[in-house]
Design a protein around this motif. Structure first.
Motif, short mmCIF file in Angstrom:
data_model
loop_
_atom_site.label_atom_id
_atom_site.label_comp_id
_atom_site.label_asym_id
_atom_site.label_seq_id
_atom_site.Cartn_x
_atom_site.Cartn_y
_atom_site.Cartn_z
N LEU A 31 0.79 -1.24 0.03
CA LEU A 31 0.24 -0.01 0.03
C LEU A 31 1.02 1.17 0.14
N LYS A 32 1.62 1.36 -1.11
CA LYS A 32 2.63 2.40 -1.11
C LYS A 32 1.88 3.69 -1.46
N ARG A 33 0.66 3.57 -1.78
CA ARG A 33 -0.18 4.81 -2.33
C ARG A 33 -1.65 4.17 -2.22
N ARG A 34 -2.49 5.31 -2.14
CA ARG A 34 -3.86 5.28 -1.99
C ARG A 34 -4.41 4.23 -2.80
N ASN A 35 -5.56 3.43 -2.61
CA ASN A 35 -6.16 2.45 -3.82
C ASN A 35 -5.97 3.06 -5.08
N PRO A 36 -5.41 2.40 -6.10
CA PRO A 36 -5.37 2.90 -7.29
C PRO A 36 -6.45 3.15 -7.96
N SER A 37 -7.57 2.63 -7.66
CA SER A 37 -9.05 3.14 -7.85
C SER A 37 -9.40 4.40 -7.46
N TYR A 38 -8.99 4.81 -6.35
CA TYR A 38 -9.49 6.08 -5.75
C TYR A 38 -9.80 7.19 -6.68
N SER A 39 -10.85 7.82 -6.54
CA SER A 39 -11.25 8.84 -7.25
C SER A 39 -12.45 9.61 -6.41
N PRO A 40 -12.15 11.02 -6.05
CA PRO A 40 -13.05 11.85 -5.51
C PRO A 40 -14.51 11.77 -6.62
N LEU A 41 -15.61 11.83 -5.68
CA LEU A 41 -16.71 11.61 -6.50
C LEU A 41 -17.24 13.14 -7.25
N SER A 42 -17.59 13.10 -8.34
CA SER A 42 -17.95 14.39 -9.00
C SER A 42 -19.09 14.70 -8.41
N ASP A 43 -19.31 16.27 -8.61
CA ASP A 43 -20.51 16.78 -7.94
C ASP A 43 -22.04 16.36 -8.43
N PRO A 44 -22.10 16.09 -9.70
CA PRO A 44 -23.40 15.50 -10.33
C PRO A 44 -23.64 14.19 -9.45
N TRP A 173 -23.61 0.81 -8.62
CA TRP A 173 -22.48 1.26 -9.20
C TRP A 173 -21.31 0.32 -9.02
N LEU A 174 -21.31 -0.50 -8.16
CA LEU A 174 -20.34 -1.48 -8.20
C LEU A 174 -20.22 -2.51 -9.57
N ASP A 175 -21.60 -2.95 -9.90
CA ASP A 175 -21.99 -3.44 -11.24
C ASP A 175 -21.25 -2.85 -12.09
N GLY A 176 -21.73 -1.40 -12.29
CA GLY A 176 -21.18 -0.69 -13.48
C GLY A 176 -19.91 -0.62 -13.51
N ARG A 177 -19.20 -0.40 -12.43
CA ARG A 177 -17.46 -0.15 -12.34
C ARG A 177 -17.26 -1.62 -12.84
N LYS A 178 -17.38 -2.61 -12.48
CA LYS A 178 -16.99 -3.87 -12.78
C LYS A 178 -17.17 -4.16 -14.35
N LYS A 179 -18.17 -3.82 -14.99
CA LYS A 179 -18.43 -4.07 -16.28
C LYS A 179 -17.49 -3.06 -17.04
N ARG A 180 -17.35 -1.51 -16.64
CA ARG A 180 -16.42 -0.91 -17.39
C ARG A 180 -14.89 -1.11 -17.40
N LEU A 386 -13.54 3.02 -3.73
CA LEU A 386 -13.29 2.02 -4.91
C LEU A 386 -13.41 2.78 -6.48
N GLY A 387 -13.72 4.16 -6.42
CA GLY A 387 -13.58 4.54 -7.47
C GLY A 387 -14.98 4.37 -8.59
N LEU A 388 -16.25 4.36 -7.67
CA LEU A 388 -17.25 3.95 -8.24
C LEU A 388 -18.26 5.18 -9.22
N ASP A 389 -17.62 6.27 -9.36
CA ASP A 389 -18.36 7.26 -10.05
C ASP A 389 -18.84 6.78 -11.16
N PRO A 390 -20.01 6.79 -11.52
CA PRO A 390 -20.79 6.19 -12.77
C PRO A 390 -20.32 7.13 -13.97
#
Length: 411
Positions: A31-44, A173-180, A386-390
């Motif tokens: 864990l030398k860095r934050r989870n690679p998927s990490y992404s702040p959620l967009s405002d929308p 959202w988990l399903d959507g990220r997995k598909k992407r 988990l970087g789930l932003d749709p």
């Protein structure tokens, strides 16, 4: 009796803390860095997150059809009530399409051999790493009436209901990220996702008599032992951790939540950055007006610092220096994981709620707006981790942590 148990529990923890300090264990996580998927959620997407599912369906304990109301029964280890509640939980995850694992075992207790079942639900079992959210499902055993009707509303029915809400809300959202990820050909050298969400309901957290190293956390101790076993199956494209325990990136443990005005402290410097993310989620939801009716922007900022109000901040900032007095003094299901080097965030109210281990820890001890606030904080923090932003857009994360909070790959 409660004072005796606290002293016993504290003494055991002080010994444990000294043992850990003297014998540092290798950390089995890179864990030398934050989870690679990490992404702040967009405002929308923030507005969408809040509306993903009805909070009342899971959390409104005044509605007998809600999931929390179904958990608010005496549910001691091995009881028919606990079996029914476990069935409700399992059915919920099966309906959502999650992978189900039952860790069934028996163990010696002060009242003879007892049967236990940990429930483990994984969204994508093919992913090599897991962010684990956890709480205990059992309620404390009391021999005499009326104490034998103890339902453990904060301890830990409400936290369990929060995790059920989390699964309901985030599954699309988990399903959507997995598909992407699959459509993009995988990530981090794998055909699929690098990390998934896993939710664990421990059995046998409570002591049957006095809290000791053998009469407590039966389920957590057993699961750590089981998950420490090496998997000899062929590895994926990239090296995959060889045991389920080593696949845990972080474990978040919820306990004693649901009463108003909780105070949550950070106990582990190596996960301080993730503790801060929960605090940041609370701040963002509060400022935007999603956390408390009638408070947003400056009104929320002014209210969150006041004592004795429902809308006060749940978290004690790390910079306050109030962590040291409690660090290592609370024994809970996280202990065997910490002993094996798993990074832990322990979300527990300290001091404990005034109703702790009394018959008054029932629905009357709960505060629905507080429980809903917790549910939204969990949704946002996990979605960002988990970087789930749709929208699928990756934003630059502003990581604020000290070098001491990072640790190198080991083992």
């Amino acid at each position: 009796m409660l004072a005796n148990r606290w002293r016993t529990r504290l003494a055991c923890l002080l010994l444990l803390s000294s043992d850990l300090a003297l014998a540092a264990r290798p950390r089995p996580h890179a864990l030398k860095r934050r989870n690679p998927s990490y992404s702040p959620l967009s405002d929308p997407s923030l507005e969408q997150l809040v509306a993903l599912s009805s909070l009342d369906d899971a959390l409104d304990y005044n509605d007998p059809k809600s999931l929390l109301a179904k958990i608010l029964v005496p549910r001691t280890v091995g009881s028919a009530n606990l079996t029914r509640v476990q069935g409700v939980v399992e059915g919920h995850f099966r309906k959502l399409g999650w992978h189900v694992e039952k860790d069934a075992f028996d163990d010696d207790t002060p009242y003879g051999r007892k049967f236990f079942t940990n429930l483990v639900f994984t969204h994508d079992p093919s992913a090599p790493r897991r962010l684990v959210l956890s709480a205990h499902l059992d309620s404390k055993y009391f021999e005499t009436h009326p104490e034998d009707q103890f339902v453990g509303a904060t301890d830990s029915a409400a936290p369990c209901a929060m995790m059920l809400d989390l699964a309901t809300a985030l599954t699309p959202w988990l399903d959507g990220r997995k598909k992407r990820v699959q459509e993009a050909g995988g990530e981090e050298g794998f055909d699929g996702q690098g990390e998934t969400l896993q939710i664990v309901f421990f059995d046998g957290e409570e002591a049957f008599k006095e809290w000791t190293h053998t009469d407590s956390i039966y389920g957590a101790r057993h699961l750590v032992e089981k998950w420490s076993e090496t998997d000899s199956s062929p590895s994926a494209i990239r090296s995959t951790p060889r045991s389920p325990l080593r696949r845990i990136s972080h474990l978040v443990l919820l306990d004693l939540l649901g009463a108003p005005n909780p105070l949550i402290r950070n106990f582990f410097p190596n996960t301080g950055w993730l503790f801060d993310e929960f605090l940041h989620s609370e701040e963002r939801l509060g400022v935007t007006g999603y956390l408390w009716d009638g408070f947003e922007g400056q009104a929320y900022t002014e209210q969150k610092g006041k004592l004795g109000v429902r809308e006060r901040s749940f978290f004690v900032p790390r910079a306050s220096g109030q962590m040291q007095g409690w660090a290592g003094q609370i024994e809970d299901d996280h202990v065997p994981f910490v002993q094996q080097g798993v990074p832990v965030v322990h979300l527990i109210s300290v001091p404990f709620p005034s109703v702790w281990h009394t018959i008054k820890d029932d629905a009357s001890a709960l505060d629905l707006p507080t429980i809903k606030a917790w549910a939204l904080i969990l949704r946002l923090t996990v979605a960002e981790y988990l970087g789930l932003d749709p929208t699928g857009r990756l934003q630059n994360a502003n990581v604020k942590r000290n070098k001491g909070e990072l640790f190198d790959e080991a083992g």
